[in-house]
Design a protein around this motif. Structure first.
Motif, PDB file in Angstrom:
ATOM      1  N   TRP A  47      19.889 -19.101  34.169  1.00  0.00           N
ATOM      2  CA  TRP A  47      20.815 -20.423  33.925  1.00  0.00           C
ATOM      3  C   TRP A  47      19.807 -21.434  33.712  1.00  0.00           C
ATOM      4  O   TRP A  47      18.528 -21.451  34.091  1.00  0.00           O
ATOM      5  N   GLU A  48      20.364 -22.448  33.105  1.00  0.00           N
ATOM      6  CA  GLU A  48      19.729 -23.743  32.969  1.00  0.00           C
ATOM      7  C   GLU A  48      20.685 -25.010  33.212  1.00  0.00           C
ATOM      8  O   GLU A  48      21.892 -24.656  32.696  1.00  0.00           O
ATOM      9  N   ALA A  49      20.443 -26.094  33.401  1.00  0.00           N
ATOM     10  CA  ALA A  49      21.194 -27.350  33.609  1.00  0.00           C
ATOM     11  C   ALA A  49      20.599 -28.525  32.959  1.00  0.00           C
ATOM     12  O   ALA A  49      19.278 -28.807  32.921  1.00  0.00           O
ATOM     13  N   LEU A  50      21.308 -29.048  31.722  1.00  0.00           N
ATOM     14  CA  LEU A  50      20.676 -30.096  31.148  1.00  0.00           C
ATOM     15  C   LEU A  50      21.717 -31.409  31.141  1.00  0.00           C
ATOM     16  O   LEU A  50      22.814 -31.346  31.550  1.00  0.00           O
ATOM     17  N   ARG A  51      21.327 -32.599  30.819  1.00  0.00           N
ATOM     18  CA  ARG A  51      21.925 -33.714  30.754  1.00  0.00           C
ATOM     19  C   ARG A  51      21.781 -34.266  29.449  1.00  0.00           C
ATOM     20  O   ARG A  51      20.889 -34.453  28.544  1.00  0.00           O
ATOM     21  N   LEU A  52      23.049 -34.759  28.795  1.00  0.00           N
ATOM     22  CA  LEU A  52      23.198 -35.428  27.665  1.00  0.00           C
ATOM     23  C   LEU A  52      23.432 -36.862  28.022  1.00  0.00           C
ATOM     24  O   LEU A  52      24.228 -37.286  28.494  1.00  0.00           O
ATOM     25  N   HIS A  53      22.371 -37.723  27.297  1.00  0.00           N
ATOM     26  CA  HIS A  53      22.434 -39.072  27.438  1.00  0.00           C
ATOM     27  C   HIS A  53      22.553 -39.627  26.125  1.00  0.00           C
ATOM     28  O   HIS A  53      21.481 -39.408  25.223  1.00  0.00           O
ATOM     29  N   ASP A  54      23.410 -40.517  25.861  1.00  0.00           N
ATOM     30  CA  ASP A  54      23.425 -41.288  24.250  1.00  0.00           C
ATOM     31  C   ASP A  54      23.142 -40.462  23.266  1.00  0.00           C
ATOM     32  O   ASP A  54      22.464 -40.551  22.345  1.00  0.00           O
ATOM     33  N   GLY A  55      23.710 -39.114  23.228  1.00  0.00           N
ATOM     34  CA  GLY A  55      23.646 -38.160  22.208  1.00  0.00           C
ATOM     35  C   GLY A  55      22.452 -37.565  22.105  1.00  0.00           C
ATOM     36  O   GLY A  55      22.147 -36.567  21.192  1.00  0.00           O
ATOM     37  N   VAL A  56      21.611 -37.491  23.255  1.00  0.00           N
ATOM     38  CA  VAL A  56      20.319 -36.869  23.178  1.00  0.00           C
ATOM     39  C   VAL A  56      20.370 -35.744  24.323  1.00  0.00           C
ATOM     40  O   VAL A  56      20.550 -36.198  25.702  1.00  0.00           O
ATOM     41  N   LEU A  57      20.020 -34.622  24.313  1.00  0.00           N
ATOM     42  CA  LEU A  57      19.834 -33.646  25.339  1.00  0.00           C
ATOM     43  C   LEU A  57      18.332 -33.802  25.871  1.00  0.00           C
ATOM     44  O   LEU A  57      17.450 -33.318  25.299  1.00  0.00           O
ATOM     45  N   VAL A  58      18.546 -34.379  27.135  1.00  0.00           N
ATOM     46  CA  VAL A  58      17.011 -34.901  27.519  1.00  0.00           C
ATOM     47  C   VAL A  58      16.217 -33.784  28.020  1.00  0.00           C
ATOM     48  O   VAL A  58      16.764 -32.743  28.614  1.00  0.00           O
ATOM     49  N   PHE A  59      14.954 -33.810  27.749  1.00  0.00           N
ATOM     50  CA  PHE A  59      13.801 -32.622  28.113  1.00  0.00           C
ATOM     51  C   PHE A  59      14.355 -31.317  27.542  1.00  0.00           C
ATOM     52  O   PHE A  59      14.184 -30.313  28.425  1.00  0.00           O
ATOM     53  N   LEU A  60      14.977 -31.261  26.670  1.00  0.00           N
ATOM     54  CA  LEU A  60      15.607 -29.968  26.074  1.00  0.00           C
ATOM     55  C   LEU A  60      14.575 -28.906  25.770  1.00  0.00           C
ATOM     56  O   LEU A  60      14.777 -27.580  26.507  1.00  0.00           O
ATOM     57  N   GLU A  61      13.501 -29.326  25.422  1.00  0.00           N
ATOM     58  CA  GLU A  61      12.388 -28.149  25.091  1.00  0.00           C
ATOM     59  C   GLU A  61      11.819 -27.614  26.482  1.00  0.00           C
ATOM     60  O   GLU A  61      11.514 -26.589  26.507  1.00  0.00           O
ATOM     61  N   ASP A  62      11.721 -28.479  27.724  1.00  0.00           N
ATOM     62  CA  ASP A  62      11.427 -28.046  28.858  1.00  0.00           C
ATOM     63  C   ASP A  62      12.164 -27.250  29.325  1.00  0.00           C
ATOM     64  O   ASP A  62      11.866 -26.094  29.799  1.00  0.00           O
ATOM     65  N   HIS A  63      13.702 -27.451  29.467  1.00  0.00           N
ATOM     66  CA  HIS A  63      14.650 -26.674  29.859  1.00  0.00           C
ATOM     67  C   HIS A  63      14.506 -25.208  29.081  1.00  0.00           C
ATOM     68  O   HIS A  63      14.814 -24.074  29.663  1.00  0.00           O
ATOM     69  N   LEU A  64      14.633 -25.275  27.644  1.00  0.00           N
ATOM     70  CA  LEU A  64      14.705 -23.966  26.931  1.00  0.00           C
ATOM     71  C   LEU A  64      13.448 -23.112  27.411  1.00  0.00           C
ATOM     72  O   LEU A  64      13.520 -22.009  27.273  1.00  0.00           O
ATOM     73  N   ASN A  65      12.208 -23.857  27.435  1.00  0.00           N
ATOM     74  CA  ASN A  65      10.948 -22.957  27.840  1.00  0.00           C
ATOM     75  C   ASN A  65      11.053 -22.512  29.037  1.00  0.00           C
ATOM     76  O   ASN A  65      10.874 -21.141  29.140  1.00  0.00           O
ATOM     77  N   ARG A  66      11.733 -22.980  30.019  1.00  0.00           N
ATOM     78  CA  ARG A  66      12.219 -22.326  31.494  1.00  0.00           C
ATOM     79  C   ARG A  66      13.103 -21.433  31.359  1.00  0.00           C
ATOM     80  O   ARG A  66      12.840 -20.303  32.173  1.00  0.00           O
ATOM     81  N   LEU A  67      14.157 -21.580  30.696  1.00  0.00           N
ATOM     82  CA  LEU A  67      14.984 -20.485  30.466  1.00  0.00           C
ATOM     83  C   LEU A  67      14.445 -19.243  29.826  1.00  0.00           C
ATOM     84  O   LEU A  67      14.729 -17.974  30.277  1.00  0.00           O
ATOM     85  N   TRP A  68      13.667 -19.411  28.658  1.00  0.00           N
ATOM     86  CA  TRP A  68      13.031 -18.233  28.257  1.00  0.00           C
ATOM     87  C   TRP A  68      11.942 -17.393  29.188  1.00  0.00           C
ATOM     88  O   TRP A  68      12.032 -16.250  29.174  1.00  0.00           O
ATOM     89  N   GLN A  69      11.256 -18.306  29.914  1.00  0.00           N
ATOM     90  CA  GLN A  69      10.415 -17.549  30.608  1.00  0.00           C
ATOM     91  C   GLN A  69      11.174 -16.908  32.047  1.00  0.00           C
ATOM     92  O   GLN A  69      10.795 -15.929  32.418  1.00  0.00           O
ATOM     93  N   SER A  70      12.322 -17.531  32.426  1.00  0.00           N
ATOM     94  CA  SER A  70      13.146 -16.797  33.521  1.00  0.00           C
ATOM     95  C   SER A  70      13.629 -15.413  32.735  1.00  0.00           C
ATOM     96  O   SER A  70      13.730 -14.544  33.348  1.00  0.00           O
TER      97      SER A  70
END
Length: 307
Positions: A47-70
């Motif tokens: 799983w992953e958890a992300l934050r949406l701020h002002d129309g932007v998914l913050v640190f999206l690349e970091d989260h996706l990289n972690r998800l794919w690694q998991s």
């Protein structure tokens, strides 16, 4: 009322959110998945958890990289690309007309089993993917007044049997640690590693400040936190000494300040551990500075995302 790093302000809009289950949108009250799902049966999922701020998914690349690694670590082949998953997330957000102040949980399990079993060869479908977006704003009370911790007897696992860096659905040992802390009258649990050094908390990463130095664990036995990595980056970029090292409760009890980090709450001060007041028992000056620098980094990320 629950007090801790995941304490959110109530938002009535969440009553009618649409949840995506394998690309189908369901009203919250109708969102269901089979009892033969691998995640439900044996905790086989990531799983992953992300934050949406002002129309932007913050640190999206970091989260996706972690998800794919998991997923790679647990041998789960994802039948979509990172871009395709990003599109799925955006489709869910747009269906809910969400643009700001949103917490997104992405959960991927190995799929449906033909019968209850650990054996992945008995999985008869592709992965199940659930996307839950909710309006969530961290309670200001937790940030202003801090939280208390209790050191659990449940240890963070060794990397040779369940690597703590793995964002997987198997969280029972962390739940056990938190239950101990709650029963002891604390908000959350502090967890030691297999050698008795301080590792992390049950759901957040842990830092202390001593003589204007920021200390956190080596990373060998703690969660692979995105916010943790950003705080370390902030320290390096602003000439603040930050050490990733082994340290014990002896060092913790004598700390000037302490705080925890997480995607939802950002930086949250810790005022008391095992009944002992940390520093002045208040939101410390350096913790506040780091929190402000972290918020600045989020704002920069938002501006870059719009550019």
């Amino acid at each position: 009322m629950v007090h801790g790093t995941h304490n959110a302000i109530e938002d009535s809009r969440n009553k009618d959110i649409l949840i995506s289950i394998n690309d189908e949108l369901c009203h919250r009250s109708e969102a269901k998945i089979s009892v033969f799902d691998s995640g439900y049966l044996v905790g086989d999922g990531v799983w992953e958890a992300l934050r949406l701020h002002d129309g932007v998914l913050v640190f999206l690349e970091d989260h996706l990289n972690r998800l794919w690694q998991s997923a790679k670590v647990v041998g789960m082949a994802l039948p979509f690309s990172k871009k395709e998953l990003e599109d799925k997330i955006w489709d869910t957000l747009k269906a809910n007309q969400m643009t700001d102040g949103v917490h997104v949980r992405v959960m991927i399990t190995r799929g449906i089993k033909k019968t209850p079993s650990q054996d992945p060869r008995l999985t008869i479908t592709g992965p199940n993917i659930v996307i839950i977006p909710e309006y969530k704003t961290a309670s200001k009370d937790s940030k202003d007044n801090g939280i208390t911790l209790f050191t659990s007897t449940v240890r963070r696992g060794s990397p040779d049997y369940l690597d703590p860096r793995l964002n997987c659905h198997s969280k029972l040992h962390e739940v056990q640690a938190l239950i101990q802390a709650i029963e002891a009258g604390a908000d959350e649990a502090l967890m030691l590693d297999v050698n008795g050094f301080v590792a992390t908390c049950n759901a957040t990463n842990f830092f202390i400040i001593r003589d204007n130095q920021v200390w956190t664990s080596t990373g060998k036995y703690c969660m692979n936190g995105i916010t943790r990595s950003k705080v370390i980056q902030i320290c390096n970029d602003n000439n603040i000494d930050c050490l990733e090292k082994d340290f014990s409760l002896f060092d913790v009890y004598g700390a000037d300040e302490a705080f925890v980090t997480g995607t939802f709450g950002g930086l949250t001060p810790v005022t008391k551990i095992d009944g002992k007041i940390i520093g002045k028992g208040a939101y410390g000056a350096l913790t506040k500075r780091l929190s402000n620098l972290y918020e600045d980094l989020i704002r920069k990320t938002i501006n870059d995302g719009r550019g």
